[in-house]
Enzyme design. Structure first.
Site, PDB file in Angstrom:
ATOM      1  N   LYS A   1       1.801   1.099  -1.626  1.00 29.58           N
ATOM      2  CA  LYS A   1       2.530   0.108  -0.554  1.00 29.58           C
ATOM      3  C   LYS A   1       3.839   0.053  -1.277  1.00 29.58           C
ATOM      4  CE  LYS A   1      -0.689  -2.706   0.553  1.00 29.58           C
ATOM      5  NZ  LYS A   1      -1.673  -2.196  -0.337  1.00 29.58           N
TER       6      LYS A   1
ATOM      7  N   ARG B   1      -2.449  -9.093   6.951  1.00 26.77           N
ATOM      8  CA  ARG B   1      -3.788  -8.571   6.153  1.00 26.77           C
ATOM      9  C   ARG B   1      -4.826  -9.187   6.928  1.00 26.77           C
ATOM     10  NH1 ARG B   1      -1.562  -8.518   0.806  1.00 26.77           N
ATOM     11  NH2 ARG B   1      -2.947  -7.711  -0.604  1.00 26.77           N
TER      12      ARG B   1
ATOM     13  N   ARG C   1      -2.490  -0.308 -13.290  1.00 27.18           N
ATOM     14  CA  ARG C   1      -1.195  -0.779 -12.853  1.00 27.18           C
ATOM     15  C   ARG C   1      -0.630  -1.624 -13.764  1.00 27.18           C
ATOM     16  NH1 ARG C   1      -0.527  -3.045  -6.902  1.00 27.18           N
ATOM     17  NH2 ARG C   1      -2.365  -4.131  -7.351  1.00 27.18           N
TER      18      ARG C   1
ATOM     19  N   ARG D   1      -1.556  -7.199 -14.018  1.00 23.14           N
ATOM     20  CA  ARG D   1      -1.790  -8.710 -13.121  1.00 23.14           C
ATOM     21  C   ARG D   1      -2.893  -9.248 -13.517  1.00 23.14           C
ATOM     22  NH1 ARG D   1       0.157  -6.670  -7.133  1.00 23.14           N
ATOM     23  NH2 ARG D   1      -1.675  -7.849  -6.728  1.00 23.14           N
TER      24      ARG D   1
ATOM     25  N   ARG E   1     -11.484  -7.811  -4.053  1.00 24.77           N
ATOM     26  CA  ARG E   1     -10.196  -7.718  -3.287  1.00 24.77           C
ATOM     27  C   ARG E   1     -10.476  -6.369  -2.300  1.00 24.77           C
ATOM     28  NH1 ARG E   1      -5.646  -6.984  -7.294  1.00 24.77           N
ATOM     29  NH2 ARG E   1      -4.272  -6.710  -5.518  1.00 24.77           N
TER      30      ARG E   1
HETATM   31  P1  ADP Z   1      -0.135  -1.581  -3.687  1.00 28.09           P
HETATM   32  O1  ADP Z   1       0.964  -1.990  -3.353  1.00 28.09           O
HETATM   33  O2  ADP Z   1      -0.595  -0.578  -2.304  1.00 28.09           O
HETATM   34  O3  ADP Z   1      -1.068  -2.534  -4.147  1.00 28.09           O
HETATM   35  P2  ADP Z   1       0.884  -0.005  -5.911  1.00 28.09           P
HETATM   36  O4  ADP Z   1       2.216   0.367  -5.277  1.00 28.09           O
HETATM   37  O5  ADP Z   1       1.196  -1.240  -6.711  1.00 28.09           O
HETATM   38  O6  ADP Z   1      -0.107  -0.468  -4.563  1.00 28.09           O
HETATM   39  O7  ADP Z   1       0.329   1.040  -6.720  1.00 28.09           O
HETATM   40  C1  ADP Z   1      -0.932   1.095  -7.346  1.00 28.09           C
HETATM   41  C2  ADP Z   1      -0.740   1.689  -8.674  1.00 28.09           C
HETATM   42  O8  ADP Z   1      -0.675   2.997  -8.458  1.00 28.09           O
HETATM   43  C3  ADP Z   1       0.665   1.365  -9.477  1.00 28.09           C
HETATM   44  O9  ADP Z   1       0.036   1.400 -10.932  1.00 28.09           O
HETATM   45  C4  ADP Z   1       1.213   2.778  -9.029  1.00 28.09           C
HETATM   46  O10 ADP Z   1       2.211   3.209 -10.182  1.00 28.09           O
HETATM   47  C5  ADP Z   1       0.208   3.774  -8.945  1.00 28.09           C
HETATM   48  N1  ADP Z   1       0.608   4.662  -7.825  1.00 28.09           N
HETATM   49  C6  ADP Z   1       1.223   4.298  -6.403  1.00 28.09           C
HETATM   50  N2  ADP Z   1       1.277   5.549  -5.814  1.00 28.09           N
HETATM   51  C7  ADP Z   1       0.502   6.659  -6.621  1.00 28.09           C
HETATM   52  C8  ADP Z   1       0.315   7.852  -6.309  1.00 28.09           C
HETATM   53  N3  ADP Z   1       0.924   8.547  -5.260  1.00 28.09           N
HETATM   54  N4  ADP Z   1      -0.202   8.674  -7.209  1.00 28.09           N
HETATM   55  C9  ADP Z   1      -0.695   8.194  -8.350  1.00 28.09           C
HETATM   56  N5  ADP Z   1      -0.376   6.741  -8.663  1.00 28.09           N
HETATM   57  C10 ADP Z   1       0.093   5.959  -7.726  1.00 28.09           C
HETATM   58  P1  AMP Z   2      -0.492  -7.915  -3.041  1.00 26.01           P
HETATM   59  O1  AMP Z   2       0.464  -8.165  -4.045  1.00 26.01           O
HETATM   60  O2  AMP Z   2      -0.367  -7.446  -1.757  1.00 26.01           O
HETATM   61  O3  AMP Z   2      -1.735  -7.176  -3.727  1.00 26.01           O
HETATM   62  O4  AMP Z   2      -1.185  -9.170  -2.884  1.00 26.01           O
HETATM   63  C1  AMP Z   2      -2.027 -10.099  -3.981  1.00 26.01           C
HETATM   64  C2  AMP Z   2      -2.604 -11.090  -3.234  1.00 26.01           C
HETATM   65  O5  AMP Z   2      -1.660 -12.034  -2.979  1.00 26.01           O
HETATM   66  C3  AMP Z   2      -3.875 -10.753  -2.420  1.00 26.01           C
HETATM   67  O6  AMP Z   2      -4.908 -10.564  -2.962  1.00 26.01           O
HETATM   68  C4  AMP Z   2      -3.890 -12.276  -1.598  1.00 26.01           C
HETATM   69  O7  AMP Z   2      -4.617 -13.105  -2.557  1.00 26.01           O
HETATM   70  C5  AMP Z   2      -2.442 -12.677  -1.484  1.00 26.01           C
HETATM   71  N1  AMP Z   2      -1.853 -12.030  -0.284  1.00 26.01           N
HETATM   72  C6  AMP Z   2      -0.738 -11.291  -0.378  1.00 26.01           C
HETATM   73  N2  AMP Z   2      -0.619 -11.121   1.001  1.00 26.01           N
HETATM   74  C7  AMP Z   2      -1.495 -11.884   1.652  1.00 26.01           C
HETATM   75  C8  AMP Z   2      -1.393 -11.885   3.108  1.00 26.01           C
HETATM   76  N3  AMP Z   2      -0.803 -11.477   4.120  1.00 26.01           N
HETATM   77  N4  AMP Z   2      -2.658 -12.968   3.609  1.00 26.01           N
HETATM   78  C9  AMP Z   2      -3.207 -13.591   2.743  1.00 26.01           C
HETATM   79  N5  AMP Z   2      -3.455 -13.328   1.272  1.00 26.01           N
HETATM   80  C10 AMP Z   2      -2.156 -12.671   0.741  1.00 26.01           C
END
Ligand code: ADP
Ligand code: AMP
Length: 216
Positions: free
Chosen positions: A13, A88, A127, A160, A171
């Site tokens: 995302k 969420r 990541r 992270r 999660r």
């Molecule tokens: P989210 O925001 O949904 O938690 P991220 O965008 O941070 O996910 O992506 C999670 C990890 O996967 C990151 O390290 C990113 O570089 C990698 N990633 C994202 N999209 C792809 C893809 N299409 N193929 C392989 N790796 C990906």
């Molecule tokens: P993310 O960066 O989207 O993976 O979010 C990291 C963490 O932030 C999550 O695991 C939750 O603890 C918190 N968080 C982010 N968005 C929300 C939401 N909409 N509602 C509740 N907690 C959230």
């Protein structure tokens, strides 16, 4: 355009949101990023959020919803926005619908980035992110040119705290119980589009643009 990105943690995302935000000139609003910024500044919101985030749990609805409403009321959101990581829970989704209705606005679509669970663990554990500029990487799928250093600004890249395996599993469990029901929530309202998130990053982006192009 007003768009929501849905999908499990690690679906891509945040990665796609950066490109969508550039292409369509709309602000990328990531609740996770806002919480992390508050944590780094040690604000009362950050102190509260950290307690939940470190355990892999959600920050309580009331805190999160108020924060998002404040953000969406800002000037730069008047022409649309892209929500990443919100809603969420069904309660958050209902609150957002009420907020939009009160303002005589509506969502264009929610966009589900579909990635089976077996891909997710590897994506999240690999990541990395830049602690200065926020650029995002993956040790295998999207590595930096120089190991450990951000391509954009040269700062150190870090993992992270909530991307370690034990917290990731928690999660994913929270996602399945609390967030997955939103897929049906938006499907029932005819507001769900789906892309295959297992493709390469640029291919996923092309699929998203095709969908968004048909919504304009
Ligand atoms: P989210 O925001 O949904 O938690 P991220 O965008 O941070 O996910 O992506 C999670 C990890 O996967 C990151 O390290 C990113 O570089 C990698 N990633 C994202 N999209 C792809 C893809 N299409 N193929 C392989 N790796 C990906
Ligand atoms: P993310 O960066 O989207 O993976 O979010 C990291 C963490 O932030 C999550 O695991 C939750 O603890 C918190 N968080 C982010 N968005 C929300 C939401 N909409 N509602 C509740 N907690 C959230």
């Amino acid at each position: 355009m007003k768009i929501i990105l849905l999908g499990p943690p690690g679906a891509g995302k945040g990665t796609q949101a950066k490109s969508i935000s550039n292409r369509y000139s709309i602000p990328h609003i990531s609740t996770g990023d806002i919480f992390r910024m508050n944590i780094s500044q040690n604000t009362p919101l950050g102190i509260e959020a950290k307690e939940h985030m470190d355990k892999g749990h959600l920050v309580p609805d009331e805190v999160t919803i108020n924060m998002v409403k404040d953000r969406l009321a800002q000037e730069d959101c008047m022409g649309g926005y892209l929500l990443d990581g919100f809603p969420r829970t069904v309660f958050q989704a209902e609150s957002l619908q009420n907020f939009l209705t009160e303002r005589n606005e509506k969502l264009d679509t929610s966009l589900l980035i579909e990635v089976p669970m077996e891909f997710i663990l590897e994506r999240m554990i690999g990541r990395r992110g830049c602690q200065s500029c926020g650029a995002s990487y993956h040790i295998k799928f999207n590595p930096t040119k120089v190991e450990g250093k951000c391509d954009v600004c040269g700062s150190d890249i870090v993992q992270r705290k909530d991307d370690v395996e034990e917290t990731v599993r928690e999660r994913l469990d929270v996602y399945e119980r609390q967030t997955q029901p939103l897929i049906d929530f938006y499907k029932e309202r005819n507001l769900l589009s789906t892309v295959d998130g297992t493709e390469a990053i640029n291919e996923v982006f092309e699929s998203i643009c095709t969908i968004l192009g048909s919504k304009k």
